[in-house]
Motif scaffolding. Structure first.
Motif, PDB file in Angstrom:
ATOM      1  N   LEU A  18       0.826  -1.209   0.000  1.00  0.00           N
ATOM      2  CA  LEU A  18       0.000   0.000   0.000  1.00  0.00           C
ATOM      3  C   LEU A  18       0.860   1.259   0.000  1.00  0.00           C
ATOM      4  O   LEU A  18       0.507   2.264  -0.630  1.00  0.00           O
ATOM      5  N   ARG A  19       1.996   1.198   0.678  1.00  0.00           N
ATOM      6  CA  ARG A  19       2.909   2.336   0.679  1.00  0.00           C
ATOM      7  C   ARG A  19       3.468   2.586  -0.719  1.00  0.00           C
ATOM      8  O   ARG A  19       3.547   3.727  -1.173  1.00  0.00           O
ATOM      9  N   GLU A  20       3.838   1.517  -1.433  1.00  0.00           N
ATOM     10  CA  GLU A  20       4.340   1.655  -2.796  1.00  0.00           C
ATOM     11  C   GLU A  20       3.240   2.141  -3.735  1.00  0.00           C
ATOM     12  O   GLU A  20       3.488   2.943  -4.638  1.00  0.00           O
ATOM     13  N   ALA A  21       2.032   1.655  -3.531  1.00  0.00           N
ATOM     14  CA  ALA A  21       0.912   2.094  -4.362  1.00  0.00           C
ATOM     15  C   ALA A  21       0.677   3.589  -4.209  1.00  0.00           C
ATOM     16  O   ALA A  21       0.425   4.308  -5.187  1.00  0.00           O
ATOM     17  N   ASP A  22       0.775   4.075  -2.966  1.00  0.00           N
ATOM     18  CA  ASP A  22       0.592   5.504  -2.720  1.00  0.00           C
ATOM     19  C   ASP A  22       1.727   6.317  -3.330  1.00  0.00           C
ATOM     20  O   ASP A  22       1.490   7.371  -3.937  1.00  0.00           O
ATOM     21  N   ALA A  23       2.962   5.818  -3.209  1.00  0.00           N
ATOM     22  CA  ALA A  23       4.125   6.547  -3.722  1.00  0.00           C
ATOM     23  C   ALA A  23       4.113   6.651  -5.238  1.00  0.00           C
ATOM     24  O   ALA A  23       4.586   7.639  -5.808  1.00  0.00           O
ATOM     25  N   SER A  83       8.244  27.357 -14.320  1.00  0.00           N
ATOM     26  CA  SER A  83       7.372  28.467 -14.718  1.00  0.00           C
ATOM     27  C   SER A  83       6.137  27.942 -15.447  1.00  0.00           C
ATOM     28  O   SER A  83       5.016  28.418 -15.239  1.00  0.00           O
ATOM     29  N   GLY A  84       6.359  26.934 -16.308  1.00  0.00           N
ATOM     30  CA  GLY A  84       5.238  26.331 -17.017  1.00  0.00           C
ATOM     31  C   GLY A  84       4.291  25.608 -16.088  1.00  0.00           C
ATOM     32  O   GLY A  84       3.067  25.618 -16.293  1.00  0.00           O
ATOM     33  N   LEU A  85       4.842  24.996 -15.038  1.00  0.00           N
ATOM     34  CA  LEU A  85       4.012  24.306 -14.057  1.00  0.00           C
ATOM     35  C   LEU A  85       3.121  25.289 -13.316  1.00  0.00           C
ATOM     36  O   LEU A  85       1.950  25.019 -13.046  1.00  0.00           O
ATOM     37  N   THR A  86       3.663  26.462 -13.003  1.00  0.00           N
ATOM     38  CA  THR A  86       2.885  27.492 -12.313  1.00  0.00           C
ATOM     39  C   THR A  86       1.793  28.058 -13.213  1.00  0.00           C
ATOM     40  O   THR A  86       0.656  28.268 -12.780  1.00  0.00           O
ATOM     41  N   ALA A  87       2.154  28.295 -14.492  1.00  0.00           N
ATOM     42  CA  ALA A  87       1.193  28.895 -15.420  1.00  0.00           C
ATOM     43  C   ALA A  87       0.102  27.917 -15.846  1.00  0.00           C
ATOM     44  O   ALA A  87      -1.042  28.313 -16.098  1.00  0.00           O
ATOM     45  N   HIS A  88       0.453  26.618 -15.929  1.00  0.00           N
ATOM     46  CA  HIS A  88      -0.512  25.614 -16.413  1.00  0.00           C
ATOM     47  C   HIS A  88      -0.471  24.374 -15.518  1.00  0.00           C
ATOM     48  O   HIS A  88      -0.003  23.305 -15.932  1.00  0.00           O
ATOM     49  N   VAL A 133       7.359  19.571  -7.881  1.00  0.00           N
ATOM     50  CA  VAL A 133       6.155  18.765  -8.109  1.00  0.00           C
ATOM     51  C   VAL A 133       5.654  18.175  -6.798  1.00  0.00           C
ATOM     52  O   VAL A 133       4.448  18.154  -6.515  1.00  0.00           O
ATOM     53  N   LYS A 134       6.585  17.699  -5.985  1.00  0.00           N
ATOM     54  CA  LYS A 134       6.208  17.123  -4.693  1.00  0.00           C
ATOM     55  C   LYS A 134       5.588  18.184  -3.791  1.00  0.00           C
ATOM     56  O   LYS A 134       4.586  17.935  -3.113  1.00  0.00           O
ATOM     57  N   SER A 135       6.166  19.387  -3.783  1.00  0.00           N
ATOM     58  CA  SER A 135       5.644  20.472  -2.947  1.00  0.00           C
ATOM     59  C   SER A 135       4.255  20.899  -3.383  1.00  0.00           C
ATOM     60  O   SER A 135       3.434  21.339  -2.565  1.00  0.00           O
ATOM     61  N   ALA A 136       3.994  20.762  -4.692  1.00  0.00           N
ATOM     62  CA  ALA A 136       2.690  21.160  -5.228  1.00  0.00           C
ATOM     63  C   ALA A 136       1.648  20.056  -5.109  1.00  0.00           C
ATOM     64  O   ALA A 136       0.511  20.219  -5.565  1.00  0.00           O
ATOM     65  N   ASN A 137       2.055  18.913  -4.507  1.00  0.00           N
ATOM     66  CA  ASN A 137       1.148  17.771  -4.325  1.00  0.00           C
ATOM     67  C   ASN A 137       0.576  17.269  -5.642  1.00  0.00           C
ATOM     68  O   ASN A 137      -0.590  16.880  -5.732  1.00  0.00           O
ATOM     69  N   ILE A 138       1.405  17.273  -6.673  1.00  0.00           N
ATOM     70  CA  ILE A 138       1.008  16.739  -7.974  1.00  0.00           C
ATOM     71  C   ILE A 138       1.341  15.254  -8.006  1.00  0.00           C
ATOM     72  O   ILE A 138       2.453  14.852  -7.660  1.00  0.00           O
ATOM     73  N   GLN A 160       0.393  12.502 -13.137  1.00  0.00           N
ATOM     74  CA  GLN A 160       0.329  13.751 -13.895  1.00  0.00           C
ATOM     75  C   GLN A 160       1.697  14.190 -14.408  1.00  0.00           C
ATOM     76  O   GLN A 160       1.814  15.251 -15.013  1.00  0.00           O
ATOM     77  N   THR A 161       2.725  13.373 -14.174  1.00  0.00           N
ATOM     78  CA  THR A 161       4.075  13.780 -14.564  1.00  0.00           C
ATOM     79  C   THR A 161       4.905  12.603 -15.070  1.00  0.00           C
ATOM     80  O   THR A 161       4.635  11.440 -14.751  1.00  0.00           O
ATOM     81  N   TYR A 162       5.915  12.944 -15.861  1.00  0.00           N
ATOM     82  CA  TYR A 162       7.010  12.030 -16.180  1.00  0.00           C
ATOM     83  C   TYR A 162       8.273  12.857 -16.044  1.00  0.00           C
ATOM     84  O   TYR A 162       8.483  13.821 -16.794  1.00  0.00           O
ATOM     85  N   ILE A 163       9.115  12.525 -15.068  1.00  0.00           N
ATOM     86  CA  ILE A 163      10.340  13.280 -14.799  1.00  0.00           C
ATOM     87  C   ILE A 163      11.490  12.280 -14.705  1.00  0.00           C
ATOM     88  O   ILE A 163      11.461  11.377 -13.868  1.00  0.00           O
ATOM     89  N   ALA A 164      12.476  12.411 -15.583  1.00  0.00           N
ATOM     90  CA  ALA A 164      13.548  11.416 -15.640  1.00  0.00           C
ATOM     91  C   ALA A 164      14.898  12.046 -15.946  1.00  0.00           C
ATOM     92  O   ALA A 164      14.982  13.021 -16.708  1.00  0.00           O
ATOM     93  N   ALA A 165      15.929  11.485 -15.333  1.00  0.00           N
ATOM     94  CA  ALA A 165      17.310  11.872 -15.649  1.00  0.00           C
ATOM     95  C   ALA A 165      17.810  10.962 -16.763  1.00  0.00           C
ATOM     96  O   ALA A 165      17.910   9.745 -16.573  1.00  0.00           O
ATOM     97  N   TYR A 166      18.107  11.530 -17.931  1.00  0.00           N
ATOM     98  CA  TYR A 166      18.544  10.718 -19.067  1.00  0.00           C
ATOM     99  C   TYR A 166      20.065  10.578 -19.122  1.00  0.00           C
ATOM    100  O   TYR A 166      20.584   9.758 -19.851  1.00  0.00           O
ATOM    101  N   TRP A 167      20.786  11.407 -18.347  1.00  0.00           N
ATOM    102  CA  TRP A 167      22.233  11.267 -18.290  1.00  0.00           C
ATOM    103  C   TRP A 167      22.749  12.073 -17.104  1.00  0.00           C
ATOM    104  O   TRP A 167      21.989  12.829 -16.480  1.00  0.00           O
TER     105      TRP A 167
END
Length: 346
Positions: A28-33, A302-307, A328-333, A337-344
């Motif tokens: 359940l913890r993983e499901a929430d995360a 800035s885009g996150l704030t505007a949209h 994103v975490k601070s905004a409780n998103i 609703q997101t895909y955020i990844a380090a590609y290198w």
């Protein structure tokens, strides 16, 4: 959307002496995360839906049983691995003794590990090489999983140590001087009927994949593992940000989005890469190019704030990713609703 009725393959493992409430809490913890749907949650059983199938646990007379279900064997293997990776931090002694009901002889090749050959190599200007790979292991490469990992042996090794499956179902990789390089790439194009897929390699000084791609020849054997996560977002409004390494994924997503999708795409690169790579976006998507050195992360914030209602897609160098994740975490998103990844990383 995955239907439980489509998940024909399943496997289970009994964990003797492990209390079901402990497993239930962990799942359940993983499901929430990870914003997973919980399709069952009682005092005796719990089941979570993932993008590759279901993961669940149920109470047993002398412990608990974990069960994974999927539509394909490679996805079943990935669910096993993911479950073991999470449980090893919680109950390492029990995970070591896990034995899956469908386990084959240990030492075999993982179900999501594939061999193929290079069918074609095409330069895209001077900044990218498009490589066409032919393989019979592309059945799971669909729009909900467009990424995979190339598996490249060290240049100095004559006999390669390929990965194998351990007794508890996880993949064991060679280490030290015999370790395999496993960079993530995007399935840029795929033809299941013919059994081929394209991936685009960004050429840059010092890159191990760059060195491999520039020395590769048609007919060479190639290994890869996947598919991985990060598919095509099912959205009508999206903001996308990325550098050269993200160009293939951005291009693949843009050409797959519905024609009425709206949003912004901001790409950061040197002049050569911007000239060499083509993007075909819906009319409602505005494309902006910036040179390297501009703060891509700040533009994303800035885009996150505007949209705030738009899906946020961000992929770039590792140091740029963390401030976006923090915001994103601070905004409780939610992660849905997101895909955020380090590609290198530098």
């Amino acid at each position: 959307m995955i239907l439980i009725s489509d998940l024909k393959l399943h496997s289970h493992a009994d964990l003797t002496g492990v209390a079901f409430p402990v497993l239930r809490h962990a799942l359940l913890r993983e499901a929430d995360a990870h914003s997973l749907d919980v399709v069952r949650n009682t005092d005796v059983a719990v089941t979570c839906m993932t993008r590759f199938g279901t993961v669940g646990a149920e109470i047993r007379p002398v412990g608990a049983r974990v069960t994974v279900r999927a539509a394909k064997s490679d996805r079943l293997h990935m669910l096993k691995e993911s479950l073991v990776e999470h449980l090893v931090q919680l109950i390492p002694e029990a995970v070591e003794q896990m034995r899956w009901s469908d386990a084959k002889q240990p030492g075999g090749i993982p179900a999501n590990f594939h061999f193929g050959r290079i069918e074609n190599i095409t330069p895209l200007g001077t900044s990218f090489l498009r490589m066409r790979l032919a393989s019979d292991g592309l059945g799971s490469f669909t729009d909900d999983a467009i990424h995979f990992r190339l598996v490249l042996p060290p240049a100095h090794v004559d006999t390669v140590d390929w990965p194998y499956v351990s007794e508890n179902g996880t993949t064991v990789w060679p280490k030290g001087e015999r370790a395999l390089h496993r960079p993530v790439y995007t399935t840029r194009f795929i033809d299941h009927a013919v059994g081929v897929m394209d991936c685009d390699v960004f050429l840059h000084d010092g890159g191990r994949t760059t060195a491999w791609a520039q020395s590769a020849a048609v007919g060479d054997r190639v290994a890869f593992i996947g598919p991985g996560g990060g598919g095509i977002p099912k959205v009508k409004a999206i903001n996308m940000y990325g550098d050269e390494t993200a160009f293939p994924a951005i291009a693949r997503i843009l050409e797959t989005l519905p024609s009425n999708t709206v949003g912004d795409v901001v790409i950061s690169a040197s002049g050569g890469a911007l000239r060499d790579y083509h993007f075909d976006a819906p009319d409602g998507m505005r494309l902006t190019t910036i040179m390297q050195g501009h703060d891509l992360a700040q533009l994303a914030l800035s885009g996150l704030t505007a949209h705030p209602d738009r899906f946020l897609w961000f992929a770039a160098e590792k140091s740029l990713v963390q401030p976006v994740r923090d915001a994103v975490k601070s905004a409780n998103i939610t992660k849905q609703q997101t895909y955020i990844a380090a590609y290198w990383s530098k």
